[in-house]
Design a protein around this motif. Structure first.
Motif, short mmCIF file in Angstrom:
data_model
loop_
_atom_site.label_atom_id
_atom_site.label_comp_id
_atom_site.label_asym_id
_atom_site.label_seq_id
_atom_site.Cartn_x
_atom_site.Cartn_y
_atom_site.Cartn_z
N SER A 61 0.95 27.83 19.73
CA SER A 61 1.80 28.65 20.61
C SER A 61 2.99 29.22 19.85
O SER A 61 3.63 30.14 20.32
CB SER A 61 2.29 27.81 21.79
OG SER A 61 3.20 26.84 21.34
N GLY A 62 3.28 28.65 18.68
CA GLY A 62 4.40 29.17 17.90
C GLY A 62 5.71 28.51 18.25
O GLY A 62 6.77 28.93 17.78
N PRO A 81 6.46 32.32 19.09
CA PRO A 81 5.74 32.57 20.34
C PRO A 81 5.43 34.05 20.53
O PRO A 81 6.10 34.90 19.95
CB PRO A 81 6.73 32.10 21.42
CG PRO A 81 7.72 31.26 20.72
CD PRO A 81 7.81 31.77 19.32
N LEU A 83 3.21 37.02 23.39
CA LEU A 83 2.46 37.20 24.63
C LEU A 83 0.96 37.36 24.40
O LEU A 83 0.21 37.58 25.35
CB LEU A 83 3.03 38.39 25.41
CG LEU A 83 4.43 38.13 25.98
CD1 LEU A 83 5.04 39.41 26.50
CD2 LEU A 83 4.36 37.08 27.09
N VAL A 87 0.49 29.80 27.67
CA VAL A 87 0.49 28.33 27.62
C VAL A 87 0.67 27.77 29.02
O VAL A 87 1.52 28.22 29.78
CB VAL A 87 1.60 27.77 26.71
CG1 VAL A 87 1.46 26.27 26.57
CG2 VAL A 87 1.58 28.43 25.34
N ALA A 107 6.84 36.36 34.44
CA ALA A 107 6.11 36.56 33.18
C ALA A 107 5.90 38.05 32.90
O ALA A 107 5.99 38.50 31.77
CB ALA A 107 4.77 35.84 33.24
N ALA A 110 8.79 39.70 31.42
CA ALA A 110 8.85 39.46 29.97
C ALA A 110 7.93 40.43 29.23
O ALA A 110 8.24 40.89 28.14
CB ALA A 110 8.46 38.02 29.66
N ARG A 155 0.10 32.65 36.20
CA ARG A 155 1.22 33.24 35.47
C ARG A 155 0.84 33.49 34.00
O ARG A 155 1.12 34.53 33.44
CB ARG A 155 2.44 32.32 35.54
CG ARG A 155 3.63 32.88 34.77
CD ARG A 155 4.89 32.11 34.99
NE ARG A 155 4.86 30.84 34.28
CZ ARG A 155 5.86 29.96 34.33
NH1 ARG A 155 6.92 30.20 35.07
NH2 ARG A 155 5.80 28.83 33.66
N TYR A 159 -0.33 38.23 32.02
CA TYR A 159 -0.03 39.21 30.96
C TYR A 159 -1.20 39.37 29.99
O TYR A 159 -1.04 39.94 28.92
CB TYR A 159 1.28 38.88 30.25
CG TYR A 159 1.48 37.44 29.83
CD1 TYR A 159 2.09 36.53 30.68
CD2 TYR A 159 1.09 37.01 28.57
CE1 TYR A 159 2.28 35.22 30.29
CE2 TYR A 159 1.28 35.69 28.17
CZ TYR A 159 1.88 34.81 29.04
OH TYR A 159 2.06 33.51 28.65
#
Ligand SMILES: Nc1ncnc2c1ncn2[C@@H]1O[C@H](COP(=O)(O)OP(=O)(O)O)[C@@H](O)[C@H]1O
Ligand SMILES: [Mg+2]
Lengths: 274, 279
Positions: A61-62, A81, A83, A87, A107, A110, A155, A159
């Motif tokens: 996930s970073g 992280p 998109l 996660v 989300a 973002a 959620r 994206y």
């Protein structure tokens, strides 16, 4: 490929304070870990508690960077992280002051590039995907644990990331809810084609969900084996978990885990004597 | 009469079950009516004692005026316009001080909480300031800022500042780490994370500080106005006592009670509005 993951010779070391000597020393959580996940694949990662599963997920996930080695997603090295990866954690990740719909919109805010109306519409689509259309205006405290996780899944998918990472997302749910969500997740995966890496310490869950199961051993965390799971799911009336192949896979993984566990314990004893 | 223990341990529906069964509204309304009427009983009893005790000579009626005399004095103050003059003076000072404290303490607290070393350096100092009673510093304020408006507003700022600041720091610093992790996963910038996640999460804690500050604003101001002021409720109380206008003194005291109640209830109402998402 948008949803490919390659974990190459990853080592992750934490600095910890020892119980006995109170000195700071290095704890090797992952050592020389390799794992490849194909585009659109559903991979489950199973291992005992504390073996480093969440550490692996944090790296993909970073949220953290490896001490050595590299994590590559969609051909690009992970540096933080993004998109392109969604996660779902075990719990407590919905904003309690936003409704189910509002949490998905969060989300999408973002993500950017959408008008308020578009965000709302898209959020509704994803609530529908997880079967919660009627609960759009409920706050998290008004939702059951299973519903909350459905919202969290919606959620993370909203994206449209190439990769969905899930860290024991059903771990806090009761058995019936868990089984329902497992089935729903498989349906969602088939519909969206998202690559899924699903972490669990539950062997049955790993076998039921995964096309492949990566078995992890602890101290240091390594991939012990990767099993291909082939189960006939064509007849929805059949209880997959009660079939002979399922039991065989379950037993195979159980033996692997048990073996690596005894090995780790023995190793630890050797260290203590030395 | 069921005791607290019996009441709280009685078998009953939790909020979700109640909602599912649709029985919540009925129980709520009946409970509320009972609560309000019992509360009224308490108030009426107090008023009766206040009226009767001085009249029957249980307490000296010269020092404790009967309630009816106090209310009459209050009415006179209202009609003469004096009440409004003093009330306004007090409200302006406390409102100004409270507002200033609020607008400085919240951003500053957030900034302090954002970096752990900063927080660890300043927290003990702030804790010291908070525990230094504002009134103990009144002479210092008078010395430095003089006897005028500035020192009175300043002492209100001081009294309101630390509860809000310290609560903001602890609210921001203790935001659930899992929420922050899910914000980071979405790639939110620090500013956006603060605006959309940290601040709303810290708001209930911040509001506790705001409520404490609201009470402190009135308390400290009244005391400050008793020293070197020519208007304000504190001044009115003190002035009435010096001039043996005892019912008027009680009328002024009752007015401060009213101000305190009004501030507290409006803050509670705002807090409720902002936290409708909670149970
Ligand atoms: N930030 C950290 N600092 C020190 N040790 C850590 C940290 N994160 C994880 N660990 C240790 O690394 C090991 C693996 O942790 P984790 O990945 O959370 O395991 P799992 O998810 O499989 O239960 C554990 O022994 C844990 O104590
Ligand atoms: Mg874990």
């Amino acid at each position: 490929m948008p949803g490919t993951i390659a974990i190459q010779a990853v080592r992750q070391v934490f600095r910890v304070r020892g119980d006995e000597d109170r000195k700071v020393h290095e704890f090797v959580a992952l050592d020389d870990l390799h794992l490849e996940v194909g585009d659109g694949e559903f991979l489950t990662l199973v291992g005992p508690s504390g073996c480093g599963k969440s550490t692996v997920l944090d790296l993909i996930s970073g949220l953290s960077t490896p001490t050595a080695g590299a994590v590559v997603v969609d051909g690009k090295r992970v540096t933080g992280p993004g998109l392109d990866r969604g996660v779902v954690f075990q719990q407590y990740t919905l904003l309690p002051w936003r409704t189910a719909l509002g949490n998905i919109e969060f989300a999408l805010e973002a993500l950017g590039g959408l008008t308020r109306g578009e965000r709302r519409e898209r959020a509704r689509d994803y609530l529908e995907l997880v079967g919660l259309t009627d609960f759009a205006s409920r706050y998290p405290h008004e939702l059951s644990g299973g519903m909350k996780q459905r919202v969290a899944i919606a959620r993370s998918l909203s994206y449209e990331p190439g990769v969905l990472l899930m860290d024991e997302p059903f771990g806090a749910l009761d058995a019936q809810t868990r089984e329902r969500l497992q089935e729903e997740l498989l349906q969602i995966w088939r519909r969206t084609g998202t690559t899924i890496v699903f972490i669990t310490h539950d062997i049955e869950e790993a076998v039921f969900l995964g096309q492949r199961v990566a078995v992890m051993s602890s101290r240091p965390g390594r991939i012990e084996a990767v099993l291909d799971i082939v189960l006939d799911r064509s007849n929805p009336e059949i209880d997959t978990r009660a079939t002979a192949p399922f039991a065989q896979y379950r037993h195979q993984i159980w033996s692997l885990l048990r073996h690596s566990d005894t090995a780790a314990t023995q190793l630890e004893q050797v260290h203590r004597v030395a | 009469m069921p005791s607290l223990l019996e009441e709280r341990t009685e078998a009953g529906l939790n909020s979700r079950q109640a909602q599912a069964a649709g029985v919540r509204a009925e129980r709520r309304i009946r409970g509320r009516l009972a609560r309000i009427s019992r509360g009224l009983v308490g108030i009426v009893a107090l008023a009766t004692i206040w009226e009767v005790a001085p009249r029957m000579g249980l307490v000296d009626p010269y020092f404790v005026s009967p309630l009816s005399d106090v209310l009459a004095a209050w009415w006179d103050l209202l009609l003469s316009g004096d009440l409004w003059i003093h009330l306004k003076a007090s409200l302006v000072r406390s409102g100004l001080g409270f507002g200033l404290a609020l607008s400085i303490a919240i951003p500053l607290g957030a900034a302090i909480a954002w970096y752990r070393p900063v927080r660890e350096v300043v927290s003990p100092v702030l804790e010291m300031f908070r525990n230094t009673a504002a009134l103990a510093l009144l002479p210092v304020f008078l010395l430095i800022l003089g006897i005028g408006e500035v020192s009175k507003v300043a002492i209100v700022v001081y009294a309101c500042f630390f509860p809000i600041l310290l609560n903001t720091i602890s609210g921001v610093a203790s935001v659930d780490q899992q929420l922050l992790r899910s914000a980071r996963v979405l790639g939110l910038s620090p500013v956006t994370t603060f605006r959309k996640v940290v601040f709303p999460a810290a708001l209930p804690t911040i509001f506790t500080g705001i409520r404490i500050a609201g009470a402190a604003a009135v308390l400290v101001l009244i005391a400050a106005e008793m020293i070197g002021a020519t208007a304000g409720l504190g001044y009115l109380i003190n002035y009435s006592q010096y001039n043996f206008l005892i019912p008027q003194m009680y009328a002024a005291i009752l007015t401060t009670t009213g101000v305190g109640l009004a501030i507290n209830y409006s803050l509670v109402a705002i807090e409720r509005r902002l936290s409708r998402w909670r149970a």
